[in-house]
Structure formats: C-alpha cells, structure tokens
Design a protein around this motif. Structure first.
Motif, short mmCIF file in Angstrom:
data_model
loop_
_atom_site.label_atom_id
_atom_site.label_comp_id
_atom_site.label_asym_id
_atom_site.label_seq_id
_atom_site.Cartn_x
_atom_site.Cartn_y
_atom_site.Cartn_z
N GLU A 51 0.82 -1.22 0.00
CA GLU A 51 0.00 0.00 0.00
C GLU A 51 0.85 1.26 0.00
O GLU A 51 0.48 2.27 -0.62
CB GLU A 51 -0.94 -0.02 1.21
N SER A 52 1.99 1.25 0.68
CA SER A 52 2.84 2.45 0.70
C SER A 52 3.38 2.78 -0.68
O SER A 52 3.75 3.93 -0.95
CB SER A 52 3.99 2.26 1.68
N GLN A 53 3.40 1.80 -1.57
CA GLN A 53 3.84 2.01 -2.95
C GLN A 53 2.67 2.04 -3.94
O GLN A 53 2.87 1.95 -5.15
CB GLN A 53 4.83 0.92 -3.35
N GLY A 54 1.46 2.15 -3.41
CA GLY A 54 0.30 2.29 -4.28
C GLY A 54 -0.18 1.00 -4.90
O GLY A 54 -0.75 1.02 -6.00
N VAL A 55 0.01 -0.13 -4.22
CA VAL A 55 -0.44 -1.42 -4.73
C VAL A 55 -1.32 -2.09 -3.69
O VAL A 55 -0.99 -2.12 -2.50
CB VAL A 55 0.74 -2.34 -5.09
N ASP A 56 -2.45 -2.60 -4.14
CA ASP A 56 -3.43 -3.23 -3.26
C ASP A 56 -2.96 -4.64 -2.89
O ASP A 56 -2.81 -5.50 -3.75
CB ASP A 56 -4.78 -3.28 -3.99
N ILE A 353 -2.49 -1.99 -9.19
CA ILE A 353 -1.51 -0.90 -9.16
C ILE A 353 -2.24 0.43 -9.30
O ILE A 353 -2.98 0.66 -10.27
CB ILE A 353 -0.49 -1.07 -10.29
N LYS A 354 -2.05 1.33 -8.34
CA LYS A 354 -2.71 2.63 -8.32
C LYS A 354 -1.66 3.74 -8.44
O LYS A 354 -0.48 3.53 -8.14
CB LYS A 354 -3.50 2.81 -7.02
N PRO A 355 -2.08 4.94 -8.87
CA PRO A 355 -1.10 6.01 -9.09
C PRO A 355 -0.53 6.61 -7.82
O PRO A 355 0.54 7.24 -7.87
CB PRO A 355 -1.89 7.05 -9.89
N GLN A 356 -1.21 6.47 -6.68
CA GLN A 356 -0.77 7.09 -5.43
C GLN A 356 -0.72 6.04 -4.32
O GLN A 356 -1.37 4.99 -4.41
CB GLN A 356 -1.74 8.22 -5.03
N PRO A 357 0.03 6.32 -3.23
CA PRO A 357 0.02 5.42 -2.08
C PRO A 357 -1.38 5.22 -1.55
O PRO A 357 -2.24 6.10 -1.65
CB PRO A 357 0.91 6.13 -1.05
#
Length: 379
Positions: A51-56, A353-357
């Motif tokens: 999550e800190s790198q924007g991944v679920d 993969i998301k654009p933000q944390p």
C-alpha cells in the motif's frame, strides 16, 4: 559442454520483512525504505508494504493464489514498485538463496554485454559477423552471410530459415557460419538461440573474457549479484542464449536497473541510450494483438502488451519491466503455459496498481502472508 546443464528443484516461501512487519495487525509508522539509488553499498533490495507504494495487497494475494492454481508450476515471484520489493514468494522446495536456471532469459544479459562492449569502443552493432572469425569462415561464404551484422544477431533476423544445430561434431561457431542463409539479413525474424551464442563468442573475441567474466565487474558486482554461474560450450565460451543461473532477487535487480535506465546507486552502469535501443521494437514478429510473442522484438528483449518489455526464458522464467507503472516482476517456474502465466500479470497485478500510495491494510497483508505461507511446486 564443460559443465552440464541441470534443472534446479522448486523451493519454499520467503516473505519480505517490510510485508511481515504489518501482518500482526499492529499499524505503526514506518520510515520509507530507501530506493536502490539512495542506498549505497546495500546488497539486498529495500522492502516496503504494497500500500505504501500504491499497490493493493488484496490484489497481490489474488494474483498469487491464481498463479498457484493455474500455473503448473510456479517456483518463485518477486514484485517491485518504485524500487521497493512489495511481495515475494517461493514454492517449496525453492528458496530465496537458491539459484535458478534462466534458460533464454540469459539472452538479455548477453545483450547487455554487447552494449557495454559497444560503449567501450570494442565493437559496433554494424560490424559484419564474418570479420570476427576470418579463420572459421566458409571457403566461399554466401552474399547473405557476408552481409550479416551484429545487429542481425541481436534482433534474431540473421537470415536463417532453420537455426543452426550446435553439437559436438564441430566448433559451434563453425556450425553457425556453415548454415545456409537463404534470406537477406535484417528482413526475416526467426528465433535463433545460436545467434545469441555468436554474440557471446564475439564479446569474448573483442574483450578476451567470457561474457560471464566480462560482466562480473561491470554488472554483477555492482548489483550485488554473487556467484553467478554460466555454462559454457565445448570451446570454453559462455553459451549466451541459455545456461545462466541466478537467484530471483538477482533477476529483479536486473529489471530494476533497466527500469532506471541503466543507473544504480548513483552510477551509470549501462548507457541510457543503449537501454532505449535494446528495449525498443526493432523487428516485427507477428500481428496477434492478444499474444505477448507478437508485439515486436528488440535486442534480445521481447516487447509485451501494455507497453512493457521482458527478458523471457523457457518454462516461464521472466523479467517483466512495466515503465508506465514503475513495476518490475521477476518469476521463475516450470510452466506448461507461458502466455497463461503472463496473462495473470495483466489480469491480476495490473488492476492492483494505483497512481498514489494507499492506506495501509493490515488485514490485506495478513491474507497475502497466508497466501504465500505454504506454497509447494507440483513440478
């Protein structure tokens, strides 16, 4: 061969410490782990929570479960986002420290050696292949053989209809040079592992070292890749097209180096211009939009869907680089369905993969830890 190729048995799981520190349900503030650029002297890649790198982490869990159920059989995987390891797993009896045969993923490392030799002025990609082997050329080489360049070896467009057969009956370079070349080089894509062997032989000619020894101080040592092994031909030349053994994290480091345009811990190990050239489509190899083998071929790298590229080896050895997402995926396997294995990356990982944390998700991390805890390879 001077050393026999062998399969390595699959292995057990290891979960990154950045992941495991969260699964107990205790949410505590963490200082973000440094990227490889910020961590001089470190040998292991930094770890972080997904999550800190924007991944679920739930999406990662679903991907691991799908890979375990649908790929026969996964051996390991590692995912990097922004230079941070966010998930890693091994299928017993594989382990983090156990090298794995890369098969044709070795080709991308041979390409890197060529790029470094070109950078050092020892050769050019437009040099003629025969110029390196004047004493091994046929008595009357064909016009197509005389026209073949290093570039054609790199792009698998040597002009062969049938790749040369390399055996014990004659030196491998001789076998390659005596094979009929019916097509004009540069015009006919044909996957050709002996062409990669020729690249290795050329690097050895111009440097006086095997590709393995040449890459040690220039690539393996700076990345903290210890004890790489590369099988050789009977003539003492690194096979080039296969035969390299590395750990999963070593594969991930290689992909991260390419994602960072050749830069590592403040040093430009590979020129950015070579990275761009080596990973950009050079030749067409098909037209099926749903196939990751029809998206074009570069310099011993395959182009993929989703504007990605990869090093690729038999049985599911992959180093997939997704520049748009700042993601690297390293996988080893003994897979019967390579396209199916890659499909799971697009179907399961990409949506996570998301654009933000993202907000930390202890329950999702716990699910992910459970998913990788008792994996076992089926073959």
């Amino acid at each position: 061969m001077s050393r026999r190729l062998r399969f390595l048995m699959p292995a057990f799981f290891l979960l990154g410490f950045g992941l495991a520190s969260q699964v107990c349900g205790q949410e505590k503030a963490q200082t973000p782990a440094p990227t490889p650029e910020q961590a001089p002297g470190t040998m292991a890649l930094p770890r972080s929570t997904p999550e800190s790198q924007g991944v679920d982490s739930v999406g990662l869990c679903e991907w691991v479960q799908a890979a375990d159920e649908q790929v026969d059989s996964m051996h390991s995987l590692m995912v990097l986002r922004n230079g941070q390891v966010i998930a890693e797993a091994w299928w017993k009896p594989e382990s983090a420290e156990k090298p794995h045969i890369l098969w044709s993923l070795s080709k991308s490392f041979t390409s890197t050696a060529v790029g470094l030799a070109v950078t050092e002025g020892k050769m050019s990609i437009d040099d003629r292949v025969l110029e390196f082997f004047p004493d091994q050329a046929p008595e009357q080489p064909s016009a197509n053989l005389r026209a073949m360049r290093v570039r054609d070896l790199l792009t698998m467009s040597t002009g062969h209809q049938d790749p040369p057969s390399l055996g014990d009956d004659q030196p491998w370079v001789d076998s390659f040079l005596n094979q009929d070349v019916p097509h004009k080089p540069g015009t006919h894509f044909r996957y050709n592992t002996p062409a990669t062997y020729m690249l290795s032989a050329i690097v050895q000619k111009v440097t006086g070292e095997t590709v393995l020894d040449y890459l040690k101080p220039r690539l393996f040592d700076p990345l903290g890749i210890s004890n790489p092994r590369w099988d050789e031909s009977p003539q003492g030349i690194s096979i080039g097209g296969y035969g390299l053994f590395l750990r999963t994290e070593d594969i991930a480091k290689f992909g991260q180096l390419y994602l960072q345009k050749g830069r590592w811990q403040g040093e430009q190990l590979i020129p950015e211009a070579w990275i761009e050239l080596a990973t950009t489509k050079q030749v067409s190899n098909g037209s099926n939009p749903d196939s990751d083998w029809d998206q074009g071929y570069a310099f011993q790298f395959w182009r993929c869907r989703h504007d990605a590229y990869r090093g690729d080896g038999k049985d599911g050895q992959f180093c997939v680089v997704l520049p748009d997402q700042q993601v690297v995926v390293a996988m080893t396997a003994n897979s019967r369905d390579l396209q199916g294995q890659l499909n799971l990356v697009w179907e399961k990982l990409l949506p996570a993969i998301k654009p933000q944390p993202l907000p930390e998700n202890p329950s999702g991390l716990a699910r992910l830890k459970s998913a990788v805890a008792d994996l076992e390879a089926t073959r």
